[in-house]
Motif scaffolding. Structure first.
Motif, short mmCIF file in Angstrom:
data_model
loop_
_atom_site.label_atom_id
_atom_site.label_comp_id
_atom_site.label_asym_id
_atom_site.label_seq_id
_atom_site.Cartn_x
_atom_site.Cartn_y
_atom_site.Cartn_z
N UNK A 35 0.90 -1.14 0.11
CA UNK A 35 -0.02 0.15 0.00
C UNK A 35 0.71 1.38 -0.08
N UNK A 36 1.71 1.22 0.89
CA UNK A 36 2.76 2.49 0.72
C UNK A 36 3.34 2.64 -0.85
N UNK A 37 3.81 1.64 -1.32
CA UNK A 37 4.43 1.60 -2.62
C UNK A 37 3.38 2.24 -3.77
N UNK A 38 2.20 1.75 -3.53
CA UNK A 38 1.06 2.08 -4.23
C UNK A 38 0.82 3.55 -4.21
N UNK A 39 0.81 4.01 -2.94
CA UNK A 39 0.66 5.70 -2.42
C UNK A 39 1.75 6.43 -2.91
N UNK A 40 2.84 5.75 -3.63
CA UNK A 40 4.03 6.60 -4.15
C UNK A 40 5.14 6.75 -3.10
N UNK A 41 5.23 5.99 -2.15
CA UNK A 41 6.36 5.94 -1.37
C UNK A 41 7.57 5.06 -1.85
N UNK A 42 8.68 5.53 -1.65
CA UNK A 42 9.86 4.95 -2.35
C UNK A 42 10.45 4.04 -1.09
N UNK A 60 2.41 11.01 -6.52
CA UNK A 60 1.16 10.79 -5.83
C UNK A 60 0.44 10.15 -7.32
N UNK A 61 -0.36 8.90 -6.74
CA UNK A 61 -1.02 8.21 -7.89
C UNK A 61 -2.11 9.06 -8.18
N UNK A 82 -7.08 4.24 -12.22
CA UNK A 82 -7.25 2.86 -12.01
C UNK A 82 -8.61 2.23 -12.12
N UNK A 83 -8.56 1.20 -12.60
CA UNK A 83 -10.15 0.60 -12.73
C UNK A 83 -10.44 -0.02 -11.47
N UNK A 134 -5.84 -4.71 -5.50
CA UNK A 134 -4.97 -5.64 -6.20
C UNK A 134 -3.49 -5.42 -5.86
N UNK A 135 -3.23 -4.22 -6.12
CA UNK A 135 -1.83 -3.98 -5.96
C UNK A 135 -1.41 -3.80 -4.46
#
Length: 167
Positions: free
Chosen positions: A29-36, A145-146, A151-152, A158-159
């Motif tokens: 979730x952190x990655x999907x939210x744009x965190x490195x 920032x996604x 996103x469908x 899923x991510x």
């Protein structure tokens, strides 16, 4: 595989592998939210594990520890936490469960900002994520920032819930 851009500020993720089922969805979730972020999945075969970990802690801009009974009982996890503190890294603790910290750990860790993830599970996880996303200092590790409108339906879930392939 670990997809950290080490040329930009990143979060070092410290956790017990015994807690992977709880930690990896949060990492995703952190990655999907744009965190490195960087964690020890994908360390190159033949490399010296402790040197690799120390190098990544040394280069990180932020350190998150996922504290549990497993974490407290792991010498490697305690070494990571102590080394990050010795390097004066910004730290954030996520308690996965109720734990009683040993005296020395309590003395050093009780002053670090923390959330108690178990209080948000399973019905208030969005509130838990918002606490993580607003932790002091974490914003410097966000590389994008996604645009969630692209996103469908269900793609983010899923991510977020994907678990990296074990090798």
């Amino acid at each position: 595989m670990n997809q950290c851009n080490e040329n930009m500020p990143y979060i070092f993720i410290s956790y017990s592998h015994l807690d992977s089922d709880l930690v990896l969805p949060i990492v995703n979730r952190l990655r999907a939210e744009g965190y490195n972020l960087w964690y020890d999945i994908g360390i190159e075969a033949g490399s010296e594990w402790d040197e690799n970990i120390a190098r990544h802690i040394g280069k990180c801009s932020y350190f998150i520890a996922f504290v549990s009974k497993n974490y407290i009982n792991s010498k490697n996890c305690k070494d990571e936490l102590n080394y990050s503190r010795d390097l004066d890294k910004e730290q954030f603790l996520i308690y996965l469960e109720e734990v009683e910290l040993p005296g020395g750990m309590a003395m050093r860790m009780n002053r670090i900002q923390a959330i108690y993830w178990n209080k948000y599970m399973p019905n208030n996880m969005d509130d838990g994520y918002q606490k993580i996303f607003t932790a002091v200092g974490i914003e410097k590790t966000r590389v994008f920032i996604p645009n969630k409108t692209t996103y469908p339906q269900g793609t983010i879930n899923s991510v977020v819930n994907a678990v990296p392939e074990k090798k």
